[in-house]
Motif scaffolding. Structure first.
Motif, mmCIF file in Angstrom:
data_model
loop_
_atom_site.group_PDB
_atom_site.id
_atom_site.type_symbol
_atom_site.label_atom_id
_atom_site.label_comp_id
_atom_site.label_asym_id
_atom_site.label_seq_id
_atom_site.Cartn_x
_atom_site.Cartn_y
_atom_site.Cartn_z
ATOM 1 N N ASP A 312 8.133 17.486 0.672
ATOM 2 C CA ASP A 312 9.018 16.939 -0.306
ATOM 3 C C ASP A 312 10.158 17.990 -0.717
ATOM 4 O OD1 ASP A 312 7.654 14.370 -0.395
ATOM 5 O OD2 ASP A 312 6.457 15.056 -2.221
ATOM 6 N N GLY A 313 10.760 18.698 0.302
ATOM 7 C CA GLY A 313 11.711 19.593 0.062
ATOM 8 C C GLY A 313 11.408 21.003 -0.556
ATOM 9 N N ALA A 314 10.023 20.979 -1.062
ATOM 10 C CA ALA A 314 9.781 22.345 -1.513
ATOM 11 C C ALA A 314 8.722 23.110 -0.635
ATOM 12 C CB ALA A 314 8.836 21.929 -2.804
ATOM 13 N N ALA A 315 9.022 24.329 -0.456
ATOM 14 C CA ALA A 315 8.059 25.245 0.449
ATOM 15 C C ALA A 315 6.698 25.254 -0.315
ATOM 16 C CB ALA A 315 8.449 26.516 0.369
ATOM 17 N N VAL A 348 3.000 17.361 6.703
ATOM 18 C CA VAL A 348 3.811 18.313 6.300
ATOM 19 C C VAL A 348 5.155 18.290 7.051
ATOM 20 C CG1 VAL A 348 2.076 19.700 5.027
ATOM 21 C CG2 VAL A 348 3.060 20.224 7.525
ATOM 22 N N GLN A 349 6.023 19.107 6.742
ATOM 23 C CA GLN A 349 7.231 19.348 7.629
ATOM 24 C C GLN A 349 7.250 21.227 7.708
ATOM 25 O OE1 GLN A 349 10.238 17.726 5.411
ATOM 26 N NE2 GLN A 349 10.624 16.024 6.764
ATOM 27 N N VAL A 350 7.759 21.707 8.910
ATOM 28 C CA VAL A 350 8.254 22.743 8.954
ATOM 29 C C VAL A 350 9.577 23.172 9.081
ATOM 30 C CG1 VAL A 350 7.958 24.996 10.503
ATOM 31 C CG2 VAL A 350 6.058 23.562 9.997
ATOM 32 N N ASP A 351 10.112 23.969 8.615
ATOM 33 C CA ASP A 351 11.589 24.087 8.464
ATOM 34 C C ASP A 351 12.025 25.285 9.595
ATOM 35 O OD1 ASP A 351 14.279 24.913 8.038
ATOM 36 O OD2 ASP A 351 13.930 25.472 6.110
ATOM 37 N N LEU A 352 12.485 24.309 10.906
ATOM 38 C CA LEU A 352 13.026 24.993 11.784
ATOM 39 C C LEU A 352 14.383 25.396 12.002
ATOM 40 C CD1 LEU A 352 10.896 23.146 14.706
ATOM 41 C CD2 LEU A 352 9.996 24.819 13.209
ATOM 42 N N ARG A 355 16.087 22.585 10.050
ATOM 43 C CA ARG A 355 15.999 21.374 10.349
ATOM 44 C C ARG A 355 14.474 21.091 10.362
ATOM 45 N NH1 ARG A 355 16.811 18.662 16.507
ATOM 46 N NH2 ARG A 355 15.766 16.783 16.175
ATOM 47 N N PRO A 356 13.961 20.364 9.456
ATOM 48 C CA PRO A 356 12.748 20.026 9.002
ATOM 49 C C PRO A 356 12.259 19.096 10.031
ATOM 50 C CG PRO A 356 13.928 19.408 6.874
ATOM 51 C CD PRO A 356 14.923 19.758 8.071
#
Length: 377
Positions: A312-315, A348-352, A355-356
């Motif tokens: 949700d946009g938070a690390a 989850v997402q990984v900020d590449l 670019r998530p």
């Protein structure tokens, strides 16, 4: 020779085979000889030959060797039988991981401690300091010991080519995390069956002056076994598929054993005090604030060490290792994430790089070999 340009006894052999070199812990080590993908698949399908002579070897001996190691390391070394090995950690008084290592019990009062290359000197010195008050000798034998590994499904067949006929049964019977003294091509060696690749495999401890002879003999063994020299690039992708930690990535002074998933390594049942016990024992009953998890990419892009894990946009965490898995065909990664997002199946997402990309928490190891009947566990 400077700390930035140490060479193993096999350096000239690596150069002759066309190796590309990289600095690892102050050593010039072969990164690859051909394609790292080819070397990776060679280990999964046949066998790879690795030079691990940059690793450390510290002999701990004396009447109180077992009691000393129970104090110096977090595991119970006193209970392992002669000829067996144990994976353990050496921690600071604050509970941080100085190194992960394997310890072999050579005799009732003699143990061989094998730390990682980048920490060999640190661990040897730490053991010397901790030995005060114990009737033990701590001898760093790293400079006089070479370490060669044969890893893969045909590793045992390769070893049998090098061994005396009378030692064949001993080698076949050698269990996982065990070691035995045998002869290979007429040389006395300590032969261990452990490994860092997820495959069956052996580590061969031999005198530095004999390393070239043993290396050459292994490569000249029957070609039907498919043995090829392999470098650190393949070793890294193999160990990541096997879910094994690498010091400096998954382990460090800023990590404790429980968040790394290594809680079972810490023995609070032993009565001995050990360095870090006062901090680590209370942590054993608590849920870690963060946990090391496996990640699988939903798409085709790979996460790399240092990339943020985001919800949700938070690390909520950080990738420690990541690459496209040659065996599985999709990107995988290890990452520390907040405990609230560590359950298997969590999206989850990984900020590449801005670019998530979507990833899913999955169990580790990512790869587990199929064991044939009679294969050592």
């Amino acid at each position: 020779m400077s700390e930035q340009s140490k060479h193993t006894a096999l350096y000239t052999r690596h150069a002759a085979h066309g190796a590309s070199f990289t600095d690892f812990g102050g050593w010039q080590m072969p990164l690859k000889y051909r394609s790292e993908l080819e070397e990776h698949h060679t280990v999964r399908r046949a066998a790879g030959l690795f030079d691990l002579s940059h690793m450390g070897e510290v002999l701990v001996s004396g009447p109180q060797a077992a009691a000393f190691l129970n104090y110096a390391l977090v595991s119970n070394l006193a209970v392992i039988a002669v000829g067996k090995a144990k994976y353990s950690l050496i921690c600071t008084a604050e509970g941080g991981v100085i190194d992960d290592l394997i310890t072999y019990r050579l005799a009732e009062d003699s143990f061989l401690v094998v730390p990682n290359a980048s920490n060999a000197g640190v661990v040897a010195e730490e053991l010397r300091q901790r030995a005060a008050g114990f009737d033990v000798a701590v001898e760093d034998q790293s400079d006089t010991t070479a370490l060669i590994a044969v890893q893969g499904p045909t590793a045992e067949a390769v070893l049998l080519e090098l061994a005396r006929p009378e030692d064949a049964g001993t080698i076949r019977a050698l269990k996982y995390y065990a070691a035995v003294e045998v002869e290979l091509v007429g040389l006395p060696v300590l032969l261990a069956r452990t490994g860092y690749t997820g495959e069956d495999g052996f580590e061969i401890f031999v005198g530095t002056s004999f390393a070239v002879r043993l290396w050459d003999a292994a490569l000249q063994a029957d070609g039907a076994h498919g043995l090829l020299p392999c470098g650190l690039a393949a070793r890294d992708s193999l160990r990541l598929e096997a879910g094994m930690p690498l010091y400096g990535h998954e382990l460090g002074l800023d990590t404790n054993p429980f968040e790394a998933g290594l809680g079972p390594v810490v023995s609070t049942k032993k009565t001995d005090d050990f360095v870090g016990r006062a901090v680590l024992e209370p942590l054993k009953a608590l849920e870690p604030a963060r946990r090391l998890v496996g990640l699988r990419a939903v798409g085709r892009r790979s996460a790399r060490a240092g990339y943020d894990v985001v919800v949700d946009g938070a690390a909520v965490g950080t990738v420690t290792s990541g690459l496209p898995s040659p065996t599985l065909g999709y990107p995988i990664a290890l990452a520390y994430v907040d405990a609230a997002h560590a359950a298997v199946g969590t999206e989850v997402q990984v900020d590449l790089r801005g670019r998530p990309e979507p990833f899913t928490v999955i169990p580790t190891p990512f790869y587990r070999r199929e064991k044939a009947a009679g294969t050592p566990q």
